[in-house]
Enzyme design. Structure first.
Site, PDB file in Angstrom:
ATOM      1  N   VAL A   1     -12.545 -28.022  16.299  1.00 30.89           N
ATOM      2  CA  VAL A   1     -11.483 -29.044  16.367  1.00 30.89           C
ATOM      3  C   VAL A   1     -10.168 -28.496  15.804  1.00 30.89           C
ATOM      4  CG1 VAL A   1     -10.841 -31.358  15.554  1.00 30.89           C
ATOM      5  CG2 VAL A   1     -13.224 -30.850  16.152  1.00 30.89           C
ATOM      6  N   SER A   2      -9.051 -28.936  16.377  1.00 27.53           N
ATOM      7  CA  SER A   2      -7.703 -28.493  15.962  1.00 27.53           C
ATOM      8  C   SER A   2      -7.639 -26.975  15.919  1.00 27.53           C
ATOM      9  CB  SER A   2      -7.325 -29.068  14.592  1.00 27.53           C
ATOM     10  OG  SER A   2      -7.296 -30.458  14.653  1.00 27.53           O
ATOM     11  N   ALA A   3      -8.087 -26.372  17.004  1.00 25.15           N
ATOM     12  CA  ALA A   3      -8.272 -24.924  17.047  1.00 25.15           C
ATOM     13  C   ALA A   3      -7.373 -24.226  18.059  1.00 25.15           C
ATOM     14  CB  ALA A   3      -9.731 -24.621  17.382  1.00 25.15           C
TER      15      ALA A   3
ATOM     16  N   ASP B   1      -2.295 -31.817  27.858  1.00 25.06           N
ATOM     17  CA  ASP B   1      -3.228 -30.803  28.373  1.00 25.06           C
ATOM     18  C   ASP B   1      -4.348 -31.393  29.237  1.00 25.06           C
ATOM     19  OD1 ASP B   1      -1.903 -28.687  27.276  1.00 25.06           O
ATOM     20  OD2 ASP B   1      -3.239 -28.442  25.552  1.00 25.06           O
TER      21      ASP B   1
ATOM     22  N   LYS C   1     -10.367 -24.203  26.736  1.00 23.15           N
ATOM     23  CA  LYS C   1      -9.420 -23.323  27.448  1.00 23.15           C
ATOM     24  C   LYS C   1      -8.828 -22.329  26.452  1.00 23.15           C
ATOM     25  CE  LYS C   1      -5.581 -25.270  25.507  1.00 23.15           C
ATOM     26  NZ  LYS C   1      -4.661 -24.606  24.591  1.00 23.15           N
TER      27      LYS C   1
ATOM     28  N   GLY D   1      -9.913 -28.968  22.736  1.00 27.00           N
ATOM     29  CA  GLY D   1     -11.176 -29.725  22.620  1.00 27.00           C
ATOM     30  C   GLY D   1     -11.051 -31.198  22.959  1.00 27.00           C
TER      31      GLY D   1
ATOM     32  N   LEU E   1      -7.901 -24.810  21.301  1.00 26.59           N
ATOM     33  CA  LEU E   1      -8.801 -24.590  22.439  1.00 26.59           C
ATOM     34  C   LEU E   1      -8.912 -25.836  23.329  1.00 26.59           C
ATOM     35  CD1 LEU E   1     -11.597 -22.656  20.488  1.00 26.59           C
ATOM     36  CD2 LEU E   1      -9.836 -21.674  21.966  1.00 26.59           C
TER      37      LEU E   1
ATOM     38  N   SER F   1      -8.609 -32.743  24.678  1.00 28.65           N
ATOM     39  CA  SER F   1      -8.145 -32.936  26.055  1.00 28.65           C
ATOM     40  C   SER F   1      -9.278 -32.717  27.065  1.00 28.65           C
ATOM     41  CB  SER F   1      -7.020 -31.947  26.384  1.00 28.65           C
ATOM     42  OG  SER F   1      -5.978 -32.079  25.468  1.00 28.65           O
ATOM     43  N   THR F   2     -10.141 -31.746  26.800  1.00 30.34           N
ATOM     44  CA  THR F   2     -11.227 -31.479  27.764  1.00 30.34           C
ATOM     45  C   THR F   2     -12.270 -32.593  27.715  1.00 30.34           C
ATOM     46  OG1 THR F   2     -12.646 -29.769  28.673  1.00 30.34           O
ATOM     47  CG2 THR F   2     -12.656 -29.951  26.296  1.00 30.34           C
TER      48      THR F   2
HETATM   49  P1  ATP Z   1      -4.621 -28.319  21.937  1.00 27.63           P
HETATM   50  O1  ATP Z   1      -5.017 -26.895  22.168  1.00 27.63           O
HETATM   51  O2  ATP Z   1      -4.652 -29.177  23.190  1.00 27.63           O
HETATM   52  O3  ATP Z   1      -3.376 -28.502  21.125  1.00 27.63           O
HETATM   53  P2  ATP Z   1      -6.527 -28.453  19.799  1.00 27.63           P
HETATM   54  O4  ATP Z   1      -7.716 -27.677  20.271  1.00 27.63           O
HETATM   55  O5  ATP Z   1      -5.568 -27.726  18.923  1.00 27.63           O
HETATM   56  O6  ATP Z   1      -5.774 -29.017  21.065  1.00 27.63           O
HETATM   57  P3  ATP Z   1      -8.164 -30.747  19.333  1.00 27.63           P
HETATM   58  O7  ATP Z   1      -9.482 -30.127  19.034  1.00 27.63           O
HETATM   59  O8  ATP Z   1      -7.994 -31.366  20.678  1.00 27.63           O
HETATM   60  O9  ATP Z   1      -6.975 -29.732  19.051  1.00 27.63           O
HETATM   61  O10 ATP Z   1      -7.896 -31.822  18.173  1.00 27.63           O
HETATM   62  C1  ATP Z   1      -6.617 -32.252  17.822  1.00 27.63           C
HETATM   63  C2  ATP Z   1      -6.683 -33.638  17.169  1.00 27.63           C
HETATM   64  O11 ATP Z   1      -7.181 -34.576  18.109  1.00 27.63           O
HETATM   65  C3  ATP Z   1      -7.589 -33.715  15.943  1.00 27.63           C
HETATM   66  O12 ATP Z   1      -6.846 -34.349  14.910  1.00 27.63           O
HETATM   67  C4  ATP Z   1      -8.731 -34.613  16.356  1.00 27.63           C
HETATM   68  O13 ATP Z   1      -9.178 -35.462  15.316  1.00 27.63           O
HETATM   69  C5  ATP Z   1      -8.133 -35.448  17.498  1.00 27.63           C
HETATM   70  N1  ATP Z   1      -9.127 -35.819  18.528  1.00 27.63           N
HETATM   71  C6  ATP Z   1      -9.170 -36.973  19.173  1.00 27.63           C
HETATM   72  N2  ATP Z   1     -10.188 -36.998  20.042  1.00 27.63           N
HETATM   73  C7  ATP Z   1     -10.817 -35.818  19.968  1.00 27.63           C
HETATM   74  C8  ATP Z   1     -11.952 -35.253  20.620  1.00 27.63           C
HETATM   75  N3  ATP Z   1     -12.671 -35.921  21.538  1.00 27.63           N
HETATM   76  N4  ATP Z   1     -12.291 -33.996  20.296  1.00 27.63           N
HETATM   77  C9  ATP Z   1     -11.555 -33.299  19.400  1.00 27.63           C
HETATM   78  N5  ATP Z   1     -10.512 -33.799  18.742  1.00 27.63           N
HETATM   79  C10 ATP Z   1     -10.118 -35.044  19.007  1.00 27.63           C
END
Ligand code: ATP
Length: 283
Positions: free
Chosen positions: A95-97, A136, A10, A101, A99, A103-104
């Site tokens: 990851v941790s971007a 999310d 997202k 990841g 976007l 939650s989806t």
């Molecule tokens: P948001 O936009 O919802 O804040 P994000 O895109 O910033 O999320 P994620 O990619 O969801 O962040 O990752 C955040 C943390 O969640 C990371 O430390 C990661 O190790 C952990 N995590 C747990 N499960 C997953 C998964 N299936 N995919 C990605 N990260 C995950």
């Protein structure tokens, strides 16, 4: 039998922080929309009562800390399922971007297990269960375009955005949402015009949408990671019509109507950072 679910990323068209609640969470108002960048989630039943997660990522755990694992655990408990499940995740979303990841992936597991085990739970019920995993997840269960309120768990569906291209550029840093939220001072923040964004979606007005994108967390993240501002400036120079950081960052997106222009911006950004994607808005 195996079930395959797409787990789309997202972007935040808006992200507003209204106040800090007594339970420690922030009250938010966010308009999010799904984009054509997705993880693939495969689910298959295991005879033994266990949850196994397989994925190839240095940054994501494959145990009970994984949000997909948590989703399967919550689903099994809620519907008293004694079979196990093997979850395979083919990750494309950085990851941790910012976007969504994790939650989806969790949302895809809830939708997928509902089919795999023929539970026939409603989408509302799955979203409700998703809220116990992470804020999310309810939005990701529905997908599309929506206004999320409360901690993010109250969802109001909105019309799809005008069709356009999205260029995503992520600097080579991971941002912890928790650390960004810890630095939020609600009274000092800029607030996006959520109402104008909603009007632009109802009118299918691309330029009004680009003018009303806004993210209260952007300044907080830029303060910690000035690279985000450099990427924003670069994306604007390259010609994107609307440019914003998504979620708590650090990914910056640019909205563009014409494919050729989007391709040009994509090429320009590739010379500047490693993770760059050119996708369509799905919302
Ligand atoms: P948001 O936009 O919802 O804040 P994000 O895109 O910033 O999320 P994620 O990619 O969801 O962040 O990752 C955040 C943390 O969640 C990371 O430390 C990661 O190790 C952990 N995590 C747990 N499960 C997953 C998964 N299936 N995919 C990605 N990260 C995950």
């Amino acid at each position: 039998m195996a079930i395959y679910e797409k787990a789309p990323a997202k972007i935040n068209l808006t992200l507003d922080i209204l106040n800090k609640r007594t339970d420690g969470y922030h009250e938010v108002e966010m308009i999010m929309t799904t984009i054509d960048l997705y993880d693939r989630v495969e689910l298959s039943t295991l005879k033994e009562d266990c949850i196994k997660v397989t994925l190839w990522s240095r940054f994501v755990p494959n145990d009970e800390r994984n949000l997909a694992y948590k989703a399967a655990q919550a689903f099994k408990e809620k519907y008293a399922i004694s079979s196990g499940v093997h979850i395979k995740i083919d990750k494309s979303i950085p990851v941790s971007a910012g976007l969504g990841g994790g939650s989806t992936d969790a949302a895809a597991v809830l939708r997928g297990l509902n089919k795999l085990w023929d539970v026939q739970a409603s989408i509302e019920e799955l979203a409700h269960l998703g809220a116990t995993i992470s804020s999310d997840v309810p939005f990701c269960v529905y997908g599309g375009t929506a206004l999320a309120k409360g901690r993010g768990e109250i969802i109001e569906k909105l019309p799809s955005p005008p069709s356009c291209w999205v260029v995503l550029a992520k600097p080579d840093i991971g941002v912890s949402s928790k650390s960004i939220f810890q630095q939020v001072h609600v009274d000092k923040m800029q607030h996006p015009r959520t109402d104008v964004m909603i009007t632009s979606l109802h009118h299918n007005d691309f330029f009004m949408m680009c003018e009303s994108i806004g993210n209260s967390l952007e300044a907080v993240t830029i303060n910690q990671h000035p690279e985000v501002l450099q990427i924003k400036n670069r994306m604007k120079q390259a010609g994107a019509t609307g440019v914003l950081m998504s979620g708590s960052g650090p990914t910056v997106y640019g909205l563009v109507q014409q494919e050729r222009k989007a391709q040009k911006i994509y090429n320009a950004m590739r010379g500047f950072c490693k993770d760059v994607f050119l996708v369509r808005i799905l919302g």
